[in-house]
Design a protein around this motif. Sequence first.
Motif, PDB file in Angstrom:
ATOM      1  N   ILE A   1       0.854  -1.183   0.000  1.00 21.20           N
ATOM      2  CA  ILE A   1       0.000   0.000   0.000  1.00 21.20           C
ATOM      3  C   ILE A   1       0.891   1.235   0.000  1.00 21.20           C
ATOM      4  O   ILE A   1       1.997   1.219   0.552  1.00 21.20           O
ATOM      5  N   ALA A   2       0.439   2.290  -0.642  1.00 20.12           N
ATOM      6  CA  ALA A   2       1.178   3.555  -0.667  1.00 20.12           C
ATOM      7  C   ALA A   2       0.174   4.696  -0.723  1.00 20.12           C
ATOM      8  O   ALA A   2      -0.918   4.543  -1.283  1.00 20.12           O
ATOM      9  N   HIS A   3       0.531   5.802  -0.126  1.00 13.09           N
ATOM     10  CA  HIS A   3      -0.334   6.974  -0.224  1.00 13.09           C
ATOM     11  C   HIS A   3       0.526   8.222  -0.373  1.00 13.09           C
ATOM     12  O   HIS A   3       1.708   8.227  -0.030  1.00 13.09           O
ATOM     13  N   GLU A   4      -0.116   9.261  -0.889  1.00  9.15           N
ATOM     14  CA  GLU A   4       0.613  10.507  -1.190  1.00  9.15           C
ATOM     15  C   GLU A   4      -0.192  11.718  -0.746  1.00  9.15           C
ATOM     16  O   GLU A   4      -1.363  11.870  -1.113  1.00  9.15           O
ATOM     17  N   THR A   5       0.430  12.557   0.064  1.00  7.81           N
ATOM     18  CA  THR A   5      -0.134  13.846   0.465  1.00  7.81           C
ATOM     19  C   THR A   5       0.969  14.895   0.360  1.00  7.81           C
ATOM     20  O   THR A   5       2.149  14.568   0.480  1.00  7.81           O
ATOM     21  N   PRO A   6       0.625  16.162   0.179  1.00  9.03           N
ATOM     22  CA  PRO A   6       1.662  17.200   0.160  1.00  9.03           C
ATOM     23  C   PRO A   6       2.135  17.529   1.573  1.00  9.03           C
ATOM     24  O   PRO A   6       1.377  17.407   2.534  1.00  9.03           O
ATOM     25  N   SER A   7       3.389  17.932   1.689  1.00 10.76           N
ATOM     26  CA  SER A   7       3.899  18.386   2.983  1.00 10.76           C
ATOM     27  C   SER A   7       3.397  19.782   3.307  1.00 10.76           C
ATOM     28  O   SER A   7       3.209  20.138   4.472  1.00 10.76           O
ATOM     29  N   ARG A   8       3.172  20.584   2.254  1.00 14.60           N
ATOM     30  CA  ARG A   8       2.684  21.957   2.414  1.00 14.60           C
ATOM     31  C   ARG A   8       1.542  22.199   1.449  1.00 14.60           C
ATOM     32  O   ARG A   8       1.470  21.598   0.386  1.00 14.60           O
ATOM     33  N   ALA A   9       0.641  23.088   1.831  1.00 14.23           N
ATOM     34  CA  ALA A   9      -0.489  23.438   0.987  1.00 14.23           C
ATOM     35  C   ALA A   9      -0.836  24.898   1.192  1.00 14.23           C
ATOM     36  O   ALA A   9      -0.438  25.507   2.190  1.00 14.23           O
ATOM     37  N   ARG A  10      -1.588  25.457   0.238  1.00 14.46           N
ATOM     38  CA  ARG A  10      -2.046  26.832   0.317  1.00 14.46           C
ATOM     39  C   ARG A  10      -3.472  26.884   0.821  1.00 14.46           C
ATOM     40  O   ARG A  10      -4.313  26.070   0.437  1.00 14.46           O
ATOM     41  N   PHE A  11      -3.740  27.833   1.690  1.00 10.65           N
ATOM     42  CA  PHE A  11      -5.084  28.029   2.210  1.00 10.65           C
ATOM     43  C   PHE A  11      -6.075  28.228   1.066  1.00 10.65           C
ATOM     44  O   PHE A  11      -5.830  29.014   0.140  1.00 10.65           O
ATOM     45  N   ASN A  12      -7.190  27.499   1.115  1.00 16.40           N
ATOM     46  CA  ASN A  12      -8.287  27.616   0.156  1.00 16.40           C
ATOM     47  C   ASN A  12      -7.886  27.212  -1.260  1.00 16.40           C
ATOM     48  O   ASN A  12      -8.598  27.526  -2.209  1.00 16.40           O
ATOM     49  N   ARG A  13      -6.771  26.512  -1.410  1.00 14.92           N
ATOM     50  CA  ARG A  13      -6.352  26.021  -2.724  1.00 14.92           C
ATOM     51  C   ARG A  13      -6.309  24.501  -2.673  1.00 14.92           C
ATOM     52  O   ARG A  13      -5.581  23.908  -1.893  1.00 14.92           O
ATOM     53  N   ALA A  14      -7.092  23.859  -3.540  1.00 15.09           N
ATOM     54  CA  ALA A  14      -7.273  22.410  -3.471  1.00 15.09           C
ATOM     55  C   ALA A  14      -6.016  21.655  -3.891  1.00 15.09           C
ATOM     56  O   ALA A  14      -5.241  22.116  -4.734  1.00 15.09           O
ATOM     57  N   PHE A  15      -5.834  20.498  -3.276  1.00 12.52           N
ATOM     58  CA  PHE A  15      -4.787  19.562  -3.679  1.00 12.52           C
ATOM     59  C   PHE A  15      -5.377  18.164  -3.678  1.00 12.52           C
ATOM     60  O   PHE A  15      -6.528  17.949  -3.275  1.00 12.52           O
ATOM     61  N   GLU A  16      -4.595  17.181  -4.138  1.00 10.67           N
ATOM     62  CA  GLU A  16      -5.079  15.805  -4.264  1.00 10.67           C
ATOM     63  C   GLU A  16      -4.379  14.886  -3.279  1.00 10.67           C
ATOM     64  O   GLU A  16      -3.175  14.983  -3.078  1.00 10.67           O
ATOM     65  N   VAL A  17      -5.166  14.012  -2.656  1.00 13.50           N
ATOM     66  CA  VAL A  17      -4.634  12.934  -1.822  1.00 13.50           C
ATOM     67  C   VAL A  17      -4.941  11.617  -2.532  1.00 13.50           C
ATOM     68  O   VAL A  17      -6.072  11.408  -2.988  1.00 13.50           O
ATOM     69  N   THR A  18      -3.956  10.732  -2.625  1.00 17.29           N
ATOM     70  CA  THR A  18      -4.110   9.485  -3.365  1.00 17.29           C
ATOM     71  C   THR A  18      -3.645   8.308  -2.519  1.00 17.29           C
ATOM     72  O   THR A  18      -2.624   8.395  -1.836  1.00 17.29           O
ATOM     73  N   VAL A  19      -4.429   7.233  -2.547  1.00 14.61           N
ATOM     74  CA  VAL A  19      -4.072   5.980  -1.887  1.00 14.61           C
ATOM     75  C   VAL A  19      -4.120   4.869  -2.935  1.00 14.61           C
ATOM     76  O   VAL A  19      -5.046   4.819  -3.749  1.00 14.61           O
ATOM     77  N   ALA A  20      -3.132   3.977  -2.913  1.00 14.32           N
ATOM     78  CA  ALA A  20      -3.104   2.866  -3.865  1.00 14.32           C
ATOM     79  C   ALA A  20      -2.690   1.588  -3.160  1.00 14.32           C
ATOM     80  O   ALA A  20      -1.834   1.609  -2.271  1.00 14.32           O
ATOM     81  N   ILE A  21      -3.338   0.487  -3.536  1.00 12.40           N
ATOM     82  CA  ILE A  21      -2.881  -0.829  -3.111  1.00 12.40           C
ATOM     83  C   ILE A  21      -2.684  -1.681  -4.357  1.00 12.40           C
ATOM     84  O   ILE A  21      -3.381  -1.499  -5.365  1.00 12.40           O
ATOM     85  N   ASP A  22      -1.716  -2.595  -4.306  1.00 14.42           N
ATOM     86  CA  ASP A  22      -1.373  -3.415  -5.461  1.00 14.42           C
ATOM     87  C   ASP A  22      -1.470  -4.889  -5.080  1.00 14.42           C
ATOM     88  O   ASP A  22      -0.635  -5.399  -4.336  1.00 14.42           O
ATOM     89  N   ALA A  23      -2.498  -5.566  -5.607  1.00 12.54           N
ATOM     90  CA  ALA A  23      -2.694  -6.990  -5.350  1.00 12.54           C
ATOM     91  C   ALA A  23      -2.334  -7.835  -6.564  1.00 12.54           C
ATOM     92  O   ALA A  23      -2.760  -8.983  -6.688  1.00 12.54           O
ATOM     93  N   THR A  24      -1.536  -7.261  -7.468  1.00  7.22           N
ATOM     94  CA  THR A  24      -1.171  -7.974  -8.693  1.00  7.22           C
ATOM     95  C   THR A  24       0.057  -8.857  -8.515  1.00  7.22           C
ATOM     96  O   THR A  24       0.412  -9.602  -9.417  1.00  7.22           O
ATOM     97  N   GLY A  25       0.712  -8.748  -7.369  1.00  7.71           N
ATOM     98  CA  GLY A  25       1.938  -9.495  -7.141  1.00  7.71           C
ATOM     99  C   GLY A  25       3.173  -8.617  -7.178  1.00  7.71           C
ATOM    100  O   GLY A  25       4.290  -9.087  -6.896  1.00  7.71           O
ATOM    101  N   ASP A  26       3.004  -7.347  -7.507  1.00  7.36           N
ATOM    102  CA  ASP A  26       4.124  -6.406  -7.494  1.00  7.36           C
ATOM    103  C   ASP A  26       4.531  -6.130  -6.048  1.00  7.36           C
ATOM    104  O   ASP A  26       3.747  -6.317  -5.119  1.00  7.36           O
TER     105      ASP A  26
END
Length: 244
Positions: free
Chosen positions: A86-111
């Motif tokens: 499993i891996a996830h990604e968030t920014p360390s810093r962000a701007r007030f009232n400015r949107a960013f993306e948070v992503t989570v991924a899991i890999d069950a393919t054998g990788d």
Amino acid sequence: MLRLISLILLFGGLAVTSYGGLRLYERAHTPTEEGAVSESQPFRDHLEAGDTRPSSTMNAGEDVVSIARAGARRSDVVDRLRTVPIAHETPSRARFNRAFEVTVAIDATGDDTAADALPGRGNVVEGEAQVAAKAQATLSGSAFEIELVSPSVQTISHVTENVWRWRVTPLETGMQELRIELFALEDNDALPVRTFTDRVEVRVSRLGQVLATADSLDPVFMILGGAGSLLAGLFGVLRFFRRR
């Protein structure tokens, strides 16, 4: 100098009045939903019904049997869990009232990693999690507006990575926390399998400070104040042209 001040009052009043009118319109046309369930509310909250809790209509023997069956079913779910990256990604810093993306991924393919399914623009954290046939990921944070942009509940794929994405807008400045929770789902059971807590430093620009101050004001007050500034500026401009 008088002409410059008049123009500032004129255009400033026009901007404030327009912004106040826009906020008043949005307030009047924003639907209010009572009893709505937040996206970040864990799936488990409404999956504990049925024979997993004793009923007042059962006798003591039936209660014991019901609880025993529920415990056995949960034990079966745990036995069927498999460990995947499993891996996830968030920014360390962000701007007030400015949107960013948070992503989570899991890999069950054998990788051996799930990080290659992430955008790679923020702070990436890798690990392992146990999953069943289906999984749900949730994101919560009191200082953020969170919008889910992918299915919350997903069937675990053996062909490609499962990815969850959220659009996140900071509503407060300073060091804030985001909480990611992953649940393994099977039938009416939701088993928490992994939790991450990330800290995001939210900063604000000078323009953001102005907009934040404007958002804290009552729109009716903004319209009245803007109208006063607009009239004062218009009066000054008319006096300038009359002198000419």
